[in-house]
Design an enzyme around this catalytic site. Sequence first.
Site, mmCIF file in Angstrom:
data_model
loop_
_atom_site.group_PDB
_atom_site.id
_atom_site.type_symbol
_atom_site.label_atom_id
_atom_site.label_comp_id
_atom_site.label_asym_id
_atom_site.label_seq_id
_atom_site.Cartn_x
_atom_site.Cartn_y
_atom_site.Cartn_z
ATOM 1 N N LYS A 17 -73.707 -46.768 34.714
ATOM 2 C CA LYS A 17 -73.928 -46.145 33.680
ATOM 3 C C LYS A 17 -75.146 -44.960 33.594
ATOM 4 C CE LYS A 17 -70.800 -49.555 31.073
ATOM 5 N NZ LYS A 17 -70.425 -50.079 30.578
ATOM 6 N N GLN B 46 -73.597 -53.180 25.933
ATOM 7 C CA GLN B 46 -72.638 -53.880 26.966
ATOM 8 C C GLN B 46 -72.419 -55.533 27.004
ATOM 9 O OE1 GLN B 46 -72.167 -52.575 29.554
ATOM 10 N NE2 GLN B 46 -70.555 -54.098 30.727
ATOM 11 N N ASP C 78 -67.596 -45.719 23.652
ATOM 12 C CA ASP C 78 -67.179 -46.715 24.418
ATOM 13 C C ASP C 78 -65.365 -47.093 23.617
ATOM 14 O OD1 ASP C 78 -67.577 -48.455 26.964
ATOM 15 O OD2 ASP C 78 -69.127 -50.209 25.083
HETATM 16 N N1 GUN Z 1 -68.030 -54.821 29.339
HETATM 17 C C1 GUN Z 1 -66.993 -55.130 30.484
HETATM 18 N N2 GUN Z 1 -66.585 -53.646 30.536
HETATM 19 C C2 GUN Z 1 -67.134 -53.008 29.244
HETATM 20 C C3 GUN Z 1 -67.155 -51.680 28.639
HETATM 21 O O1 GUN Z 1 -66.317 -50.537 28.873
HETATM 22 N N3 GUN Z 1 -68.129 -51.338 28.059
HETATM 23 C C4 GUN Z 1 -68.896 -52.171 27.299
HETATM 24 N N4 GUN Z 1 -69.802 -51.928 26.971
HETATM 25 N N5 GUN Z 1 -69.023 -53.773 27.823
HETATM 26 C C5 GUN Z 1 -68.351 -53.876 28.732
#
Ligand code: GUN
Length: 293
Positions: free
Chosen positions: A52, A96, A119
């Site tokens: 990311k 995350q 998100d």
């Molecule tokens: N864990 C697995 N997928 C995601 C996501 O799209 N965003 C976040 N913050 N955590 C995750």
Amino acid sequence: MELIDGKATAAQIRKEIKEEVNSLLKQGHKAPHLAAILVGHDGASETYVNLKVKDCEEVGFRSTLIRYEDNVSEKELLNKVIEINKNDEIDGVIVQLPLPSHISEEKVIETIDPSKDVDGFHPVNVGRMSIGLPCFVSATPAGVIELLRRYKIETEGKNCVVIGRSNIVGKPMSILLAQKKYPGNCTVTVCHSRTKNMKEVTSNADIIIAAMGQPGFVSADMVREGAVVIDVGTTRIPSTETKSGFKLAGDVKFDEVAPKCSYITPVPGGVGPMTRVSLLKNTLSAAKKEIYR
Ligand code: GUN
């Protein structure tokens, strides 16, 4: 059968985002800024967050990675989120998941300001999505919708079966596909671990979205000739073929299912890259205050 190339589509979208960032900078605006919070040292989470951050660099965004050890208190994490909410220099924030069990994911998500929740996990964004209001849509369903749009796949009146009912993928996916607009207007059925006669249901699907996180779950006998199959599965399985020691496995038995499909996404190179690029799109949208003014 046409392969849906998520990797190439995501690269094209990154190019479009980069051009928009350049034009924002020319107009005297700052580059969009994403903050990512990572707790602990889970291998998959580290990989995702690093990607990311790298994606942000590639399109000219600013990014800040904030790391905590596993034993960080819930209070300290919540305070950091509150601090970021108030920081005008930061447009979007993600925490995350998963988090260690002593921290409530629900509390953390609900503490994020919905206008910075790129998100799309906050109940305000989920609620707005479900009634068709402007909102941040979580990255994977947004990426799938964008693939359907860019490949001009017909959805109106189609039988769409979503396998999986997670808050992040299955649930939002089913709502978006039933929305009264393109891509949407589908007749949606949601299947899950308690579904009876799954094969009977999926065999009737024009579009299958496989999102239950079980490698190879969807076999050829579950798929009708000419169906569109979108594989959201990205399970990490050990592998001696790769440098990292693992590879990604989809929810679909690609080799046997692909010949029956009109369109299918591969794993890797299908939905995964689109999920990453959707987060960038949401961050750009947050910076431009397109949703919450
Ligand atoms: N864990 C697995 N997928 C995601 C996501 O799209 N965003 C976040 N913050 N955590 C995750």
